[in-house]
Design an enzyme around this catalytic site. Sequence first.
Site, PDB file in Angstrom:
ATOM      1  N   SER A  50      -0.378  -6.318  -6.192  1.00 40.01           N
ATOM      2  CA  SER A  50      -0.678  -4.887  -6.239  1.00 40.01           C
ATOM      3  C   SER A  50      -0.767  -4.377  -7.671  1.00 40.01           C
ATOM      4  O   SER A  50      -0.086  -4.895  -8.575  1.00 40.01           O
ATOM      5  CB  SER A  50       0.442  -4.143  -5.511  1.00 40.01           C
ATOM      6  OG  SER A  50       0.356  -2.756  -5.744  1.00 40.01           O
ATOM      7  N   TYR A  72       9.250  -1.695  -4.871  1.00 39.73           N
ATOM      8  CA  TYR A  72       8.068  -2.303  -4.234  1.00 39.73           C
ATOM      9  C   TYR A  72       7.280  -3.132  -5.247  1.00 39.73           C
ATOM     10  O   TYR A  72       6.982  -4.312  -5.014  1.00 39.73           O
ATOM     11  CB  TYR A  72       7.181  -1.212  -3.619  1.00 39.73           C
ATOM     12  CG  TYR A  72       5.828  -1.722  -3.201  1.00 39.73           C
ATOM     13  CD1 TYR A  72       5.689  -2.608  -2.134  1.00 39.73           C
ATOM     14  CD2 TYR A  72       4.667  -1.341  -3.885  1.00 39.73           C
ATOM     15  CE1 TYR A  72       4.446  -3.103  -1.766  1.00 39.73           C
ATOM     16  CE2 TYR A  72       3.416  -1.822  -3.521  1.00 39.73           C
ATOM     17  CZ  TYR A  72       3.315  -2.705  -2.462  1.00 39.73           C
ATOM     18  OH  TYR A  72       2.079  -3.197  -2.103  1.00 39.73           O
ATOM     19  N   LYS A 103       6.603  -7.435  -5.653  1.00 41.04           N
ATOM     20  CA  LYS A 103       5.300  -8.099  -5.791  1.00 41.04           C
ATOM     21  C   LYS A 103       5.268  -8.947  -7.062  1.00 41.04           C
ATOM     22  O   LYS A 103       4.734 -10.057  -7.081  1.00 41.04           O
ATOM     23  CB  LYS A 103       4.181  -7.052  -5.800  1.00 41.04           C
ATOM     24  CG  LYS A 103       4.013  -6.333  -4.479  1.00 41.04           C
ATOM     25  CD  LYS A 103       3.438  -7.278  -3.440  1.00 41.04           C
ATOM     26  CE  LYS A 103       3.424  -6.678  -2.045  1.00 41.04           C
ATOM     27  NZ  LYS A 103       2.873  -7.590  -1.046  1.00 41.04           N
TER      28      LYS A 103
HETATM   29  P1  NAD Z   1       0.044  -3.243   6.857  1.00 41.23           P
HETATM   30  O1  NAD Z   1       1.421  -2.716   7.048  1.00 41.23           O
HETATM   31  O2  NAD Z   1      -1.072  -2.637   7.607  1.00 41.23           O
HETATM   32  O3  NAD Z   1       0.040  -4.825   7.153  1.00 41.23           O
HETATM   33  C1  NAD Z   1       1.158  -5.652   6.922  1.00 41.23           C
HETATM   34  C2  NAD Z   1       1.358  -6.470   8.190  1.00 41.23           C
HETATM   35  O4  NAD Z   1       2.456  -7.379   7.968  1.00 41.23           O
HETATM   36  C3  NAD Z   1       1.724  -5.615   9.408  1.00 41.23           C
HETATM   37  O5  NAD Z   1       0.884  -5.988  10.484  1.00 41.23           O
HETATM   38  C4  NAD Z   1       3.188  -5.980   9.695  1.00 41.23           C
HETATM   39  O6  NAD Z   1       3.491  -5.904  11.071  1.00 41.23           O
HETATM   40  C5  NAD Z   1       3.281  -7.375   9.138  1.00 41.23           C
HETATM   41  N1  NAD Z   1       4.625  -7.767   8.707  1.00 41.23           N
HETATM   42  C6  NAD Z   1       5.417  -7.158   7.792  1.00 41.23           C
HETATM   43  N2  NAD Z   1       6.568  -7.838   7.657  1.00 41.23           N
HETATM   44  C7  NAD Z   1       6.496  -8.906   8.504  1.00 41.23           C
HETATM   45  C8  NAD Z   1       7.373  -9.985   8.799  1.00 41.23           C
HETATM   46  N3  NAD Z   1       8.565 -10.111   8.208  1.00 41.23           N
HETATM   47  N4  NAD Z   1       6.979 -10.894   9.709  1.00 41.23           N
HETATM   48  C9  NAD Z   1       5.774 -10.792  10.325  1.00 41.23           C
HETATM   49  N5  NAD Z   1       4.906  -9.799  10.066  1.00 41.23           N
HETATM   50  C10 NAD Z   1       5.267  -8.860   9.178  1.00 41.23           C
HETATM   51  O7  NAD Z   1      -0.252  -3.206   5.276  1.00 41.23           O
HETATM   52  P2  NAD Z   1      -1.626  -3.384   4.495  1.00 41.23           P
HETATM   53  O8  NAD Z   1      -2.038  -2.055   3.970  1.00 41.23           O
HETATM   54  O9  NAD Z   1      -2.577  -4.173   5.302  1.00 41.23           O
HETATM   55  O10 NAD Z   1      -1.130  -4.245   3.258  1.00 41.23           O
HETATM   56  C11 NAD Z   1      -1.206  -5.663   3.288  1.00 41.23           C
HETATM   57  C12 NAD Z   1      -0.648  -6.230   2.004  1.00 41.23           C
HETATM   58  O11 NAD Z   1      -1.371  -5.705   0.893  1.00 41.23           O
HETATM   59  C13 NAD Z   1       0.818  -5.901   1.743  1.00 41.23           C
HETATM   60  O12 NAD Z   1       1.434  -7.056   1.205  1.00 41.23           O
HETATM   61  C14 NAD Z   1       0.769  -4.802   0.708  1.00 41.23           C
HETATM   62  O13 NAD Z   1       1.906  -4.800  -0.100  1.00 41.23           O
HETATM   63  C15 NAD Z   1      -0.482  -5.164  -0.066  1.00 41.23           C
HETATM   64  N6  NAD Z   1      -1.143  -4.030  -0.729  1.00 41.23           N
HETATM   65  C16 NAD Z   1      -1.686  -3.012   0.014  1.00 41.23           C
HETATM   66  C17 NAD Z   1      -2.339  -1.947  -0.616  1.00 41.23           C
HETATM   67  C18 NAD Z   1      -2.970  -0.823   0.157  1.00 41.23           C
HETATM   68  O14 NAD Z   1      -3.610   0.054  -0.471  1.00 41.23           O
HETATM   69  N7  NAD Z   1      -2.878  -0.783   1.485  1.00 41.23           N
HETATM   70  C19 NAD Z   1      -2.445  -1.930  -2.016  1.00 41.23           C
HETATM   71  C20 NAD Z   1      -1.884  -2.981  -2.745  1.00 41.23           C
HETATM   72  C21 NAD Z   1      -1.253  -4.029  -2.085  1.00 41.23           C
END
Ligand code: NAD
Length: 322
Positions: free
Chosen positions: A117, A141, A145
């Site tokens: 991130s 957070y 990462k």
């Molecule tokens: P999201 O919450 O929609 O997806 C994460 C998924 O991981 C969910 O389906 C959740 O149920 C699953 N999960 C979490 N912990 C778990 C565990 N212990 N066991 C099994 N499943 C588990 O989030 P997203 O927006 O799709 O983000 C995905 C990744 O991208 C994350 O790692 C987040 O930190 C990173 N990220 C997202 C953004 C953004 O703008 N959305 C920006 C930078 C980084």
Amino acid sequence: MTRVLVAGGAGYIGSHACKALARAGFMPVTLDSLINGHEQAVRWGPLVKGDLGDRALLGRLLTEEKIEAVMHFAAYLYVGESVEQPAKYYANNVTNTLGLLDAMRDAGISSIVFSSSAATYGTPERNPIPEDHPQLPINPYGETKLAVERALKWYGGAYGIRWAALRYFNAAGADPDGETGEAHDPETHLVPLVLEAGMGKRPPVKLFGTDYPTPDGTAVRDYVHVSDLADAHVLALKRLMAGGESLAANLGTGDGYSVRQILDEAGRALGSPIPHENAPRRAGDPAELVADPSLAMRELGWKPTRSDLPTILKTALAWHRR
Ligand code: NAD
Ligand code: UDP
């Protein structure tokens, strides 16, 4: 068909990655606890319901499902919550990821694409931000990462794991075919909040800070379409599986837009202005975060094709209207 474990494949970005994997001829095998994901978002391969922290399950899954590579999206991602409950964030985002790396070593799997991130940069010294900019996160957070990025580097050297840490800027938009989209609960991201306020489904949008040192006083971000992010994951996976070098790469467009510009564009997409009110700055928000994406373009051959604001808002709106 090469089988790829997609940890967090029922989530927002992971589900788009599953679609991109399937289109590229891979079989995505999702592991998701559904704690924040959605069963109906898993449409391009099997879903194994389970927790990343379940080592026995992971071990079985990697061998029985004949997994050859991993994409890892599973994490918690609320900055404010991470300040209040850092233990929850370290346990899931760091400890569980280290467990995944151990399970990969046991199973002889060497390629992993990891969701990092822009939060790892903290408050940037300059924009656009290149990958070698200092990484000084300002919340737990971002720290989690960065901790994983560092572990990947050392594990790579010692255990031969090849990795790509993709540092997303602001993921936005939805699958252009309407097959998956953003559905966080609670939703904190600007684009869905703006569209739902515009549709009358939420109260007026609060502009968090109108006195930033930016052209219109609101904070500037680099919005990148989630399907473009998904494509970058497939490119990174192919590079690693072909024996290519590990890398950390920014995924953004290089163009920044203010909160007001997002409201204006959303108003155009909806055909009516977005109700909003001024509000104080949100703690920990830098004035500007814009990627220098040239490394991903050069090393991965990545080119965002849907990350212009009208396409982001049009696809997100179509999704939120469903
Ligand atoms: P999201 O919450 O929609 O997806 C994460 C998924 O991981 C969910 O389906 C959740 O149920 C699953 N999960 C979490 N912990 C778990 C565990 N212990 N066991 C099994 N499943 C588990 O989030 P997203 O927006 O799709 O983000 C995905 C990744 O991208 C994350 O790692 C987040 O930190 C990173 N990220 C997202 C953004 C953004 O703008 N959305 C920006 C930078 C980084
Ligand atoms: N933002 C806002 N009102 C909201 C949500 C977000 O003004 O209700 C601003 C936020 O301060 C930031 C930008 O919109 O400058 C993008 O925020 P988001 O939470 O979508 O992503 P972040 O940049 O925090 O990852």
